[in-house]
Design a protein around this motif. Sequence first.
Motif, PDB file in Angstrom:
ATOM      1  N   GLN A   1       0.938  -1.275   0.158  1.00  0.00           N
ATOM      2  CA  GLN A   1       0.264  -0.023  -0.288  1.00  0.00           C
ATOM      3  C   GLN A   1       0.606   1.247   0.030  1.00  0.00           C
ATOM      4  O   GLN A   1       0.269   2.206  -0.463  1.00  0.00           O
ATOM      5  N   ILE A   2       2.155   0.771   0.019  1.00  0.00           N
ATOM      6  CA  ILE A   2       3.071   2.460   1.046  1.00  0.00           C
ATOM      7  C   ILE A   2       3.544   2.447  -0.220  1.00  0.00           C
ATOM      8  O   ILE A   2       3.795   3.481  -1.019  1.00  0.00           O
ATOM      9  N   VAL A   3       3.744   1.416  -1.166  1.00  0.00           N
ATOM     10  CA  VAL A   3       4.847   1.900  -2.842  1.00  0.00           C
ATOM     11  C   VAL A   3       3.456   2.478  -3.772  1.00  0.00           C
ATOM     12  O   VAL A   3       3.831   3.292  -4.722  1.00  0.00           O
ATOM     13  N   GLU A   4       2.388   2.075  -3.795  1.00  0.00           N
ATOM     14  CA  GLU A   4       1.189   2.605  -4.459  1.00  0.00           C
ATOM     15  C   GLU A   4       1.327   4.158  -4.436  1.00  0.00           C
ATOM     16  O   GLU A   4       0.785   4.625  -5.154  1.00  0.00           O
ATOM     17  N   ILE A   5       0.779   4.187  -2.851  1.00  0.00           N
ATOM     18  CA  ILE A   5       0.848   5.384  -2.492  1.00  0.00           C
ATOM     19  C   ILE A   5       2.066   6.264  -2.704  1.00  0.00           C
ATOM     20  O   ILE A   5       1.659   7.294  -3.531  1.00  0.00           O
ATOM     21  N   CYS A   6       3.043   6.260  -3.120  1.00  0.00           N
ATOM     22  CA  CYS A   6       4.318   6.759  -3.403  1.00  0.00           C
ATOM     23  C   CYS A   6       4.220   6.892  -4.909  1.00  0.00           C
ATOM     24  O   CYS A   6       4.771   7.503  -5.306  1.00  0.00           O
ATOM     25  N   LEU A   7       3.739   5.897  -5.628  1.00  0.00           N
ATOM     26  CA  LEU A   7       3.863   5.973  -6.803  1.00  0.00           C
ATOM     27  C   LEU A   7       2.844   6.903  -7.477  1.00  0.00           C
ATOM     28  O   LEU A   7       2.726   8.202  -8.386  1.00  0.00           O
ATOM     29  N   LYS A   8       1.902   7.406  -6.491  1.00  0.00           N
ATOM     30  CA  LYS A   8       0.369   8.461  -6.732  1.00  0.00           C
ATOM     31  C   LYS A   8       1.163   9.919  -6.691  1.00  0.00           C
ATOM     32  O   LYS A   8       0.854  10.449  -7.523  1.00  0.00           O
ATOM     33  N   THR A   9       1.645   9.635  -5.511  1.00  0.00           N
ATOM     34  CA  THR A   9       2.095  11.026  -5.352  1.00  0.00           C
ATOM     35  C   THR A   9       3.512  12.013  -5.537  1.00  0.00           C
ATOM     36  O   THR A   9       4.256  12.706  -5.346  1.00  0.00           O
ATOM     37  N   ARG A  10       4.293  11.339  -6.456  1.00  0.00           N
ATOM     38  CA  ARG A  10       5.740  11.314  -7.389  1.00  0.00           C
ATOM     39  C   ARG A  10       5.756  11.972  -8.394  1.00  0.00           C
ATOM     40  O   ARG A  10       6.234  12.844  -8.312  1.00  0.00           O
ATOM     41  N   GLN A  11       4.707  12.247  -8.928  1.00  0.00           N
ATOM     42  CA  GLN A  11       4.298  13.102  -9.695  1.00  0.00           C
ATOM     43  C   GLN A  11       4.407  14.804  -8.842  1.00  0.00           C
ATOM     44  O   GLN A  11       5.115  15.768  -9.999  1.00  0.00           O
ATOM     45  N   HIS A  12       3.658  14.699  -7.994  1.00  0.00           N
ATOM     46  CA  HIS A  12       3.739  16.027  -7.088  1.00  0.00           C
ATOM     47  C   HIS A  12       4.941  15.841  -6.220  1.00  0.00           C
ATOM     48  O   HIS A  12       5.955  17.176  -6.622  1.00  0.00           O
ATOM     49  N   ASP A  13       5.293  15.082  -5.540  1.00  0.00           N
ATOM     50  CA  ASP A  13       6.671  15.606  -4.578  1.00  0.00           C
ATOM     51  C   ASP A  13       7.687  14.892  -4.833  1.00  0.00           C
ATOM     52  O   ASP A  13       9.302  15.056  -4.313  1.00  0.00           O
ATOM     53  N   ARG A  14       8.229  13.826  -6.268  1.00  0.00           N
ATOM     54  CA  ARG A  14       9.374  13.668  -6.856  1.00  0.00           C
ATOM     55  C   ARG A  14       9.538  12.467  -6.115  1.00  0.00           C
ATOM     56  O   ARG A  14      10.592  12.480  -6.176  1.00  0.00           O
ATOM     57  N   GLY A  15       9.152  11.971  -5.197  1.00  0.00           N
ATOM     58  CA  GLY A  15       9.399  10.952  -4.595  1.00  0.00           C
ATOM     59  C   GLY A  15      10.606  10.784  -3.725  1.00  0.00           C
ATOM     60  O   GLY A  15      10.783   9.859  -3.258  1.00  0.00           O
ATOM     61  N   LEU A  16       9.809  12.007  -2.630  1.00  0.00           N
ATOM     62  CA  LEU A  16      10.242  12.882  -1.174  1.00  0.00           C
ATOM     63  C   LEU A  16       9.047  13.010  -0.784  1.00  0.00           C
ATOM     64  O   LEU A  16       8.606  14.003  -0.641  1.00  0.00           O
ATOM     65  N   ILE A  17       7.816  11.820  -0.245  1.00  0.00           N
ATOM     66  CA  ILE A  17       7.181  12.256   1.270  1.00  0.00           C
ATOM     67  C   ILE A  17       7.384  12.592   2.150  1.00  0.00           C
ATOM     68  O   ILE A  17       7.999  11.657   2.808  1.00  0.00           O
ATOM     69  N   ASP A  18       6.650  13.322   2.369  1.00  0.00           N
ATOM     70  CA  ASP A  18       7.069  13.590   4.182  1.00  0.00           C
ATOM     71  C   ASP A  18       6.251  12.429   5.267  1.00  0.00           C
ATOM     72  O   ASP A  18       4.916  11.454   3.865  1.00  0.00           O
ATOM     73  N   LEU A  19       6.431  12.264   6.260  1.00  0.00           N
ATOM     74  CA  LEU A  19       6.085  10.148   6.620  1.00  0.00           C
ATOM     75  C   LEU A  19       5.107  10.705   6.996  1.00  0.00           C
ATOM     76  O   LEU A  19       3.922   9.846   6.831  1.00  0.00           O
ATOM     77  N   GLN A  20       4.411  11.793   8.196  1.00  0.00           N
ATOM     78  CA  GLN A  20       2.557  11.990   8.799  1.00  0.00           C
ATOM     79  C   GLN A  20       2.063  12.175   7.404  1.00  0.00           C
ATOM     80  O   GLN A  20       0.902  11.617   7.932  1.00  0.00           O
ATOM     81  N   GLU A  21       2.889  12.896   6.318  1.00  0.00           N
ATOM     82  CA  GLU A  21       1.349  12.836   4.790  1.00  0.00           C
ATOM     83  C   GLU A  21       1.358  10.710   4.728  1.00  0.00           C
ATOM     84  O   GLU A  21       0.182  11.209   4.145  1.00  0.00           O
ATOM     85  N   LEU A  22       2.440  10.592   4.067  1.00  0.00           N
ATOM     86  CA  LEU A  22       2.179   9.296   3.196  1.00  0.00           C
ATOM     87  C   LEU A  22       1.406   8.619   5.273  1.00  0.00           C
ATOM     88  O   LEU A  22       0.624   7.680   4.609  1.00  0.00           O
ATOM     89  N   HIS A  23       1.893   8.901   5.872  1.00  0.00           N
ATOM     90  CA  HIS A  23       0.675   7.764   7.108  1.00  0.00           C
ATOM     91  C   HIS A  23      -0.640   8.430   7.405  1.00  0.00           C
ATOM     92  O   HIS A  23      -1.551   7.675   7.052  1.00  0.00           O
ATOM     93  N   ARG A  24      -1.220  10.280   6.893  1.00  0.00           N
ATOM     94  CA  ARG A  24      -2.134  10.783   7.364  1.00  0.00           C
ATOM     95  C   ARG A  24      -2.963   9.879   5.548  1.00  0.00           C
ATOM     96  O   ARG A  24      -4.511   9.120   5.261  1.00  0.00           O
ATOM     97  N   LEU A  25      -2.174   9.826   4.431  1.00  0.00           N
ATOM     98  CA  LEU A  25      -2.466   9.422   3.255  1.00  0.00           C
ATOM     99  C   LEU A  25      -2.787   7.427   2.869  1.00  0.00           C
ATOM    100  O   LEU A  25      -4.174   7.512   2.874  1.00  0.00           O
ATOM    101  N   LEU A  26      -2.421   7.100   3.811  1.00  0.00           N
ATOM    102  CA  LEU A  26      -2.180   5.470   4.378  1.00  0.00           C
ATOM    103  C   LEU A  26      -3.475   5.190   4.614  1.00  0.00           C
ATOM    104  O   LEU A  26      -4.722   4.196   4.584  1.00  0.00           O
TER     105      LEU A  26
END
Length: 249
Positions: A102-127
């Motif tokens: 699930q984390i991989v899928e979220i990171c792939l979806k947000t990569r266009q915006h954050d270029r592969g570097l996402i805040d852990l808090q934001e990742l947790h919120r989306l998860l």
Amino acid sequence: MRRRPGISGLRKEADARDQFRLVGQNVAKVKADVMKEQLATFKTQLEEFARKYKNDIRKNPTFRAQFHEMCANVGVDPLASNKGFWAELLGIGDFYYELGIQIVEICLKTRQHDRGLIDLQELHRLLCRRRTASAEQVSEDDCIRAIKKLKILGSGFEVISIGRKKLVRSVPTELNKDHNQILELAQARGFVIVEEVQSVLSWSSRRTVDALEILLEEGLAMVDDGHRDRRRRYWFPCVAPISVASSSG
């Protein structure tokens, strides 16, 4: 004149040293045996504890984090394999593998915006938003453990610390100390200005521009020239305060 020890005296000294060495070895062996025995006892108690509280470990993320800490203290890794005693008893191996996907899928979806570097808090919120109401609750600690499992698989995922923030990197971007310092400086407002970087970090203009240009090339920064003061802003969505990131997005 001081009399030197004879051959018999030297032999006595050597024998004494050998005896001391043997005593030391015996003491060390006894200590090691005692420690092994205590460790075996701790592991047995840990298994009994896990059996008794397995439902809490599965459902309560805080309790689960404390359980992992207990395991680490006695050298047990419940995530070492998704087979065996711990997987059969708790099922947490499968839980973290599922979380990793699930984390991989979220990171792939947000990569266009954050270029592969996402805040852990934001990742947790989306998860948490992604998971169904019936699924187990997850914590940031769970995310970190799942990402460590991904790293073992050679996926390139990693948790890095920039100042007071933890970021999840999902692309093989190499950040040096200069880049990290700029990202840390950008945490306050989400952006930096060249003159500000030079003043706060005592850098030359060339060093500042070089570091910012690399961050631009990596897609971690965005340029904003639309201000009255004509001072270029370098925005960093990956470290911007959530309120700023949300309003700008």
